[in-house]
Design a protein around this motif. Structure first.
Motif, short mmCIF file in Angstrom:
data_model
loop_
_atom_site.label_atom_id
_atom_site.label_comp_id
_atom_site.label_asym_id
_atom_site.label_seq_id
_atom_site.Cartn_x
_atom_site.Cartn_y
_atom_site.Cartn_z
N LYS A 136 0.83 -1.21 0.00
CA LYS A 136 0.00 0.00 0.00
C LYS A 136 0.87 1.26 0.00
CE LYS A 136 -4.12 -1.85 2.28
NZ LYS A 136 -5.02 -1.74 3.46
N GLU A 137 1.94 1.20 0.77
CA GLU A 137 2.84 2.36 0.83
C GLU A 137 3.56 2.55 -0.50
OE1 GLU A 137 6.15 2.55 3.81
OE2 GLU A 137 4.80 4.04 4.72
N LYS A 138 3.90 1.46 -1.15
CA LYS A 138 4.55 1.56 -2.46
C LYS A 138 3.62 2.20 -3.48
CE LYS A 138 8.19 -1.91 -2.45
NZ LYS A 138 8.82 -3.02 -3.20
N ILE A 139 2.36 1.80 -3.46
CA ILE A 139 1.37 2.39 -4.38
C ILE A 139 1.23 3.88 -4.10
CG2 ILE A 139 -1.08 2.46 -4.98
CD1 ILE A 139 -1.14 -0.58 -4.58
N LYS A 140 1.18 4.24 -2.80
CA LYS A 140 1.05 5.65 -2.42
C LYS A 140 2.24 6.46 -2.93
CE LYS A 140 1.98 7.03 1.78
NZ LYS A 140 1.91 7.26 3.25
N PHE A 141 3.46 5.93 -2.73
CA PHE A 141 4.66 6.64 -3.19
C PHE A 141 4.66 6.79 -4.71
CE2 PHE A 141 7.42 5.30 0.71
CZ PHE A 141 6.78 6.26 1.46
N ARG A 142 4.24 5.74 -5.41
CA ARG A 142 4.22 5.82 -6.88
C ARG A 142 3.21 6.85 -7.36
NH1 ARG A 142 7.27 2.31 -9.55
NH2 ARG A 142 8.02 0.42 -8.49
N LEU A 143 2.08 6.93 -6.67
CA LEU A 143 1.09 7.96 -7.01
C LEU A 143 1.66 9.35 -6.78
CD1 LEU A 143 -2.21 6.43 -5.57
CD2 LEU A 143 -1.71 6.91 -7.97
N PHE A 144 2.37 9.54 -5.65
CA PHE A 144 2.96 10.83 -5.35
C PHE A 144 3.95 11.25 -6.43
CE2 PHE A 144 2.39 10.40 -0.45
CZ PHE A 144 1.05 10.72 -0.59
N MET A 145 4.69 10.28 -6.96
CA MET A 145 5.70 10.59 -7.97
C MET A 145 5.12 10.63 -9.38
SD MET A 145 9.15 8.61 -6.71
CE MET A 145 8.43 6.99 -6.57
N GLY A 146 3.87 10.19 -9.52
CA GLY A 146 3.27 10.12 -10.84
C GLY A 146 2.01 10.95 -10.97
N ALA A 147 0.86 10.28 -11.05
CA ALA A 147 -0.41 10.93 -11.35
C ALA A 147 -0.81 11.98 -10.34
CB ALA A 147 -1.51 9.87 -11.47
N ALA A 148 -0.48 11.75 -9.06
CA ALA A 148 -0.91 12.68 -8.01
C ALA A 148 0.15 13.71 -7.65
CB ALA A 148 -1.31 11.89 -6.77
N ARG A 149 1.21 13.79 -8.44
CA ARG A 149 2.34 14.65 -8.09
C ARG A 149 1.92 16.12 -7.91
NH1 ARG A 149 8.04 14.62 -8.83
NH2 ARG A 149 8.88 16.72 -9.06
N ASN A 150 1.28 16.68 -8.91
CA ASN A 150 0.92 18.11 -8.85
C ASN A 150 -0.05 18.40 -7.71
OD1 ASN A 150 2.58 18.76 -11.00
ND2 ASN A 150 0.95 18.52 -12.52
N TYR A 151 -1.01 17.48 -7.51
CA TYR A 151 -1.97 17.65 -6.41
C TYR A 151 -1.24 17.66 -5.08
CZ TYR A 151 -5.28 16.26 -2.80
OH TYR A 151 -5.99 16.18 -1.63
N TYR A 152 -0.31 16.72 -4.91
CA TYR A 152 0.42 16.59 -3.66
C TYR A 152 1.29 17.82 -3.40
CZ TYR A 152 3.23 14.36 0.00
OH TYR A 152 3.86 14.06 1.17
N LEU A 153 1.95 18.31 -4.43
CA LEU A 153 2.81 19.49 -4.28
C LEU A 153 2.00 20.72 -3.86
CD1 LEU A 153 5.28 19.10 -7.28
CD2 LEU A 153 5.83 18.94 -4.85
N LYS A 154 0.83 20.89 -4.45
CA LYS A 154 -0.04 22.01 -4.08
C LYS A 154 -0.47 21.89 -2.63
CE LYS A 154 -1.89 22.94 -8.72
NZ LYS A 154 -3.09 22.89 -9.57
N LYS A 155 -0.79 20.66 -2.22
CA LYS A 155 -1.20 20.43 -0.83
C LYS A 155 -0.07 20.74 0.13
CE LYS A 155 -3.33 16.89 2.10
NZ LYS A 155 -3.82 15.48 2.16
N LEU A 156 1.14 20.31 -0.20
CA LEU A 156 2.30 20.58 0.64
C LEU A 156 2.56 22.08 0.75
CD1 LEU A 156 4.81 17.80 -0.49
CD2 LEU A 156 3.68 17.99 1.73
N ARG A 157 2.37 22.79 -0.35
CA ARG A 157 2.61 24.23 -0.33
C ARG A 157 1.63 24.92 0.62
NH1 ARG A 157 1.98 29.26 -2.23
NH2 ARG A 157 3.84 30.33 -3.01
N VAL A 158 0.39 24.46 0.63
CA VAL A 158 -0.62 25.02 1.52
C VAL A 158 -0.28 24.70 2.98
CG1 VAL A 158 -3.04 24.91 2.22
CG2 VAL A 158 -2.45 25.02 -0.21
N ILE A 159 0.10 23.44 3.24
CA ILE A 159 0.41 23.01 4.61
C ILE A 159 1.57 23.81 5.18
CG2 ILE A 159 1.29 21.10 6.00
CD1 ILE A 159 -0.32 19.22 4.13
#
Length: 396
Positions: free
Chosen positions: A130-153
């Motif tokens: 599950k963690e591997k899938i999460k990391f792959r999503l962060f580096m792939g399809a969900a990258r931009n979403y995650y970066l925006k979220k981190l910037r807000v946090i």
């Protein structure tokens, strides 16, 4: 002034028992004990988690009130103790701090999650699928979403005008302003991150004892016959690539009587999988500070492959003993280490190996040992001066 000090910031984080921000908070606490005649110090912590017992002892001797936030929330402590200012070495906005009703000061140690949110090495540290899938999503399809979220946090902390931000290096200051250009004209003070060595009233590690060599020998180690890598539990510290480099170095016949010590190892399988020379490695979990001091002092060289640092304590601790440092040439590390470290690209296993081969040359090793001692004097003097300025800034 009534100052509320957040001791929970010195306690273990989800990633590690001992961490740079926590050590910073401990050092500053002991420094502020010198100011108790001019400031009324009140503290809070989490009684369900480990805390340096010397902190509780010192607070008791000084008659300082310490609250358990499991029994009384921060907002209630502020109200009951008529707190004027709160300081946290790592501010947790989930603690219900009433911003706007009390002055809040905090230190931002860096923006690692924005500067280095992903790296392929993180997949090796995944504990389950599950963690591997999460990391792959962060580096792939969900990258931009995650970066925006981190910037807000991160922005909740650094851009809130109700919070007085301090930082620890010119690199971290520039990073804050780079990611949040609305702060480009803001004054954010920079004070070099201190260590216990800059304190006159406390030292957590005893002086060298005759039994230190024996403690090394018990672990199958000899003085000046091992490379040291620390903080291996966190992927951002990049210990795995350094282990690969050393495994290759040993496999090619270099340093036949040397070993490699890796501390902070919580999942040994991460490092032993595919290792060709496992007998040359000593993988340790979290070691107590006195043992870490022995390992640091007696290492042949310290290897610091970290992908991101706001300051970086470990190289400074090694330089104190004239131990040569091979380090990542990124983020704040060159600012702190100057010409006293031999640098490498932390993403390149072959380049890490190359630098370690260089340090096996006695002439190069001796040169970087001299540089380490000289650099430590410079950095330590700056840390001591800035620790005094930091304490004054917080209680002014």
């Amino acid at each position: 002034m009534n100052l509320l000090y957040d001791l929970s910031a010195t306690q273990p984080s989800p990633e590690s028992r001992f961490h740079g921000g926590g050590a910073y908070g401990e050092v500053l606490f002991f420094k502020l004990l010198e100011r108790t005649e001019s400031v009324n110090l009140v503290c809070y912590y989490d009684a369900s988690s480990y805390i340096n017992p010397d902190i509780l002892k010192a607070a008791g001797e000084k008659g300082i009130k310490i609250y358990d936030i499991n029994e009384k929330p921060v907002s209630q402590i502020i109200q009951d103790e008529k707190i004027d200012r709160l300081y946290s070495a790592m501010l947790n906005l989930n603690q219900g701090i009433p911003l706007g009703n009390v002055e809040v000061y905090t230190t931002v140690h860096g923006l690692r999650t924005l500067e280095m949110p992903f790296d392929p090495i993180m997949l090796k540290y995944a504990s389950n699928w599950k963690e591997k899938i999460k990391f792959r999503l962060f580096m792939g399809a969900a990258r931009n979403y995650y970066l925006k979220k981190l910037r807000v946090i991160n922005g909740r902390l650094v851009t809130d005008k109700r919070i007085n931000v301090i930082t620890i290096s010119e690199h971290s200051l520039s990073s804050i302003k780079s990611f949040y250009p609305e702060l480009k004209d803001s004054h954010i003070p920079v004070f070099a991150s201190p260590t216990f060595a800059q304190l006159d009233n406390y030292s957590p590690v005893e002086a060298k004892s005759p039994n230190d060599a024996g403690r090394l020998h018990e672990k199958g180690l000899s003085e000046k016959k091992f490379f040291l890598i620390t903080s291996a539990a966190r992927w951002a510290k990049n210990a795995l690539r350094a282990v690969w480099a050393l495994d290759s170095l040993f496999g090619d016949g270099f340093a036949p009587d040397f070993k490699a010590v890796v501390t902070g190892v919580t999942n040994k399988k991460i490092f032993t999988k595919g290792l060709k020379n496992p007998e040359r490695f000593a993988f340790m979990e979290y070691v107590e500070r006195d043992m870490l001091e022995i390992l640091t002092r007696e290492a042949y060289a310290f290897v610091y492959p970290s992908l991101n640092e706001g300051f970086g304590y470990p190289p400074v601790e090694s330089m104190k003993y004239g131990v040569p440092v091979a380090a990542s040439g990124s983020t704040s590390i060159p600012e702190v280490c100057g010409d006293a470290a031999i640098y490498f690209d932390p993403h390149s296993v072959s380049e890490i190996k190359n630098r370690l081969v260089q340090l096996l040359d006695k002439g190069i090793h001796d040169e970087y040992s001299k540089r380490a001692l000289a650099r430590y004097q410079v950095v330590s003097a700056k840390q001591k001066e800035d620790l005094d300025k930091l304490a004054n800034y917080i209680v002014k």
